[in-house]
Motif scaffolding. Structure first.
Motif, PDB file in Angstrom:
ATOM      1  N   MET A   1       5.756 -24.248  11.026  1.00 54.90           N
ATOM      2  CA  MET A   1       5.420 -23.005  11.728  1.00 54.90           C
ATOM      3  C   MET A   1       6.692 -22.250  12.094  1.00 54.90           C
ATOM      4  O   MET A   1       7.720 -22.851  12.390  1.00 54.90           O
ATOM      5  CB  MET A   1       4.631 -23.300  13.008  1.00 54.90           C
ATOM      6  CG  MET A   1       3.255 -23.887  12.782  1.00 54.90           C
ATOM      7  SD  MET A   1       2.392 -24.211  14.354  1.00 54.90           S
ATOM      8  CE  MET A   1       1.978 -22.546  14.870  1.00 54.90           C
ATOM      9  N   GLY A   2       6.567 -20.934  12.144  1.00 56.82           N
ATOM     10  CA  GLY A   2       7.676 -20.086  12.554  1.00 56.82           C
ATOM     11  C   GLY A   2       7.582 -19.733  14.029  1.00 56.82           C
ATOM     12  O   GLY A   2       6.562 -19.961  14.680  1.00 56.82           O
ATOM     13  N   PRO A   3       8.648 -19.131  14.581  1.00 56.18           N
ATOM     14  CA  PRO A   3       8.677 -18.783  16.006  1.00 56.18           C
ATOM     15  C   PRO A   3       7.530 -17.869  16.431  1.00 56.18           C
ATOM     16  O   PRO A   3       6.973 -18.045  17.519  1.00 56.18           O
ATOM     17  CB  PRO A   3      10.020 -18.070  16.187  1.00 56.18           C
ATOM     18  CG  PRO A   3      10.843 -18.483  15.029  1.00 56.18           C
ATOM     19  CD  PRO A   3       9.908 -18.803  13.917  1.00 56.18           C
ATOM     20  N   LYS A   4       7.173 -16.913  15.585  1.00 57.19           N
ATOM     21  CA  LYS A   4       6.111 -15.982  15.949  1.00 57.19           C
ATOM     22  C   LYS A   4       4.774 -16.711  16.101  1.00 57.19           C
ATOM     23  O   LYS A   4       4.054 -16.516  17.081  1.00 57.19           O
ATOM     24  CB  LYS A   4       5.986 -14.879  14.896  1.00 57.19           C
ATOM     25  CG  LYS A   4       4.929 -13.852  15.236  1.00 57.19           C
ATOM     26  CD  LYS A   4       4.856 -12.751  14.203  1.00 57.19           C
ATOM     27  CE  LYS A   4       3.784 -11.753  14.598  1.00 57.19           C
ATOM     28  NZ  LYS A   4       3.603 -10.725  13.589  1.00 57.19           N
TER      29      LYS A   4
ATOM     30  N   ILE B   1      10.847 -18.550  22.763  1.00 54.37           N
ATOM     31  CA  ILE B   1      10.499 -19.637  21.834  1.00 54.37           C
ATOM     32  C   ILE B   1      11.575 -19.791  20.775  1.00 54.37           C
ATOM     33  O   ILE B   1      11.983 -20.904  20.444  1.00 54.37           O
ATOM     34  CB  ILE B   1       9.105 -19.394  21.201  1.00 54.37           C
ATOM     35  CG1 ILE B   1       8.010 -19.491  22.278  1.00 54.37           C
ATOM     36  CG2 ILE B   1       8.841 -20.347  20.042  1.00 54.37           C
ATOM     37  CD1 ILE B   1       7.843 -20.873  22.903  1.00 54.37           C
ATOM     38  N   ARG B   2      12.068 -18.685  20.256  1.00 57.13           N
ATOM     39  CA  ARG B   2      13.110 -18.737  19.228  1.00 57.13           C
ATOM     40  C   ARG B   2      14.350 -19.483  19.752  1.00 57.13           C
ATOM     41  O   ARG B   2      14.902 -20.347  19.075  1.00 57.13           O
ATOM     42  CB  ARG B   2      13.489 -17.322  18.793  1.00 57.13           C
ATOM     43  CG  ARG B   2      14.419 -17.264  17.590  1.00 57.13           C
ATOM     44  CD  ARG B   2      14.813 -15.858  17.175  1.00 57.13           C
ATOM     45  NE  ARG B   2      13.782 -14.853  17.217  1.00 57.13           N
ATOM     46  CZ  ARG B   2      12.800 -14.656  16.339  1.00 57.13           C
ATOM     47  NH1 ARG B   2      12.689 -15.387  15.352  1.00 57.13           N
ATOM     48  NH2 ARG B   2      11.927 -13.716  16.444  1.00 57.13           N
ATOM     49  N   GLN B   3      14.775 -19.159  20.983  1.00 54.70           N
ATOM     50  CA  GLN B   3      15.939 -19.829  21.570  1.00 54.70           C
ATOM     51  C   GLN B   3      15.665 -21.311  21.812  1.00 54.70           C
ATOM     52  O   GLN B   3      16.517 -22.164  21.560  1.00 54.70           O
ATOM     53  CB  GLN B   3      16.326 -19.149  22.885  1.00 54.70           C
ATOM     54  CG  GLN B   3      16.910 -17.779  22.703  1.00 54.70           C
ATOM     55  CD  GLN B   3      17.178 -17.085  24.034  1.00 54.70           C
ATOM     56  OE1 GLN B   3      16.979 -17.652  25.098  1.00 54.70           O
ATOM     57  NE2 GLN B   3      17.623 -15.835  23.959  1.00 54.70           N
ATOM     58  N   LEU B   4      14.474 -21.604  22.281  1.00 58.82           N
ATOM     59  CA  LEU B   4      14.121 -22.995  22.547  1.00 58.82           C
ATOM     60  C   LEU B   4      14.052 -23.796  21.257  1.00 58.82           C
ATOM     61  O   LEU B   4      14.505 -24.941  21.204  1.00 58.82           O
ATOM     62  CB  LEU B   4      12.793 -23.070  23.316  1.00 58.82           C
ATOM     63  CG  LEU B   4      12.377 -24.439  23.833  1.00 58.82           C
ATOM     64  CD1 LEU B   4      13.471 -25.101  24.670  1.00 58.82           C
ATOM     65  CD2 LEU B   4      11.108 -24.322  24.652  1.00 58.82           C
TER      66      LEU B   4
END
Length: 192
Positions: free
Chosen positions: A152-155, A168-171
């Motif tokens: 899965m991707g960040p989005k 979420i992207r940073q995490l």
């Protein structure tokens, strides 16, 4: 606290307590006589603060929070800033998505922001709220990816967890660095 200070002081002299708990503020707060909410709120707690100082005791006054959330927990205290300004210490107990938090700020203490758990009628400190929150978010991501059959991707992860995509992207990046996740292909994540 019209007339109540004298009665409370007499009780303190008779019983020599180290702690008095007043549940709730509305039971001792006088009717508002001023158009200035700050002055009225300050006047409601000022005499108790003075009494506590005179006798070297703690007086804990239970009060309620507003329904709306705020970045500053003290802004959640129902009433004007006169309530939080009149006392030496303010503690805010609140339920958050990652658990129950206790925030405290005072004149003679370092600020606290901890997550608690109630177990068998006893409160246990789980740790610093920011760390617990991140840990809770990490667990949610791991659980989500555990139940997915594809990367899965960040989005997609942000939408599934109803969280901001940038957070979420940073995490996700931190979790890859820490070995909690593995990056697969371009911008997709899986469990290691």
């Amino acid at each position: 606290m019209k007339g109540g200070r004298e009665e409370l002081e007499a009780w303190i002299n008779e019983h020599q307590p180290s702690l008095i708990i007043i549940d709730t503020l509305v039971h001792i707060k006088p009717k508002r006589r001023s158009d200035n909410g700050y002055e009225a709120d300050y006047a409601a707690l000022g005499p108790l603060q003075e009494l506590a100082g005179e006798y070297g005791i703690a007086i804990l006054v239970i009060h309620h929070l507003r329904k709306m959330n705020s970045d500053d927990p003290l802004d959640m205290v129902s009433g004007s800033t006169g309530l939080t300004g009149a006392v030496d210490t303010v503690l805010v107990l609140d339920r958050k998505s990652h658990g129950t938090t206790l925030y405290g700020r005072g004149r003679e203490m370092d600020d606290i922001d901890i997550t608690l758990e109630l177990d068998d009628c006893l409160w246990h400190i789980l740790g610093d709220s920011d760390e617990i929150k991140i840990s809770t978010e990490r667990k949610a991501i791991v659980e989500l990816l555990r139940n997915e059959t594809i990367a899965m991707g960040p989005k997609s992860i942000a939408e599934a967890l109803n969280q901001p995509q940038d957070n979420i992207r940073q995490l996700l990046s931190s979790m890859v660095t820490d070995g909690d996740l593995r990056k697969q292909g371009r911008g997709k994540y899986v469990l290691p």
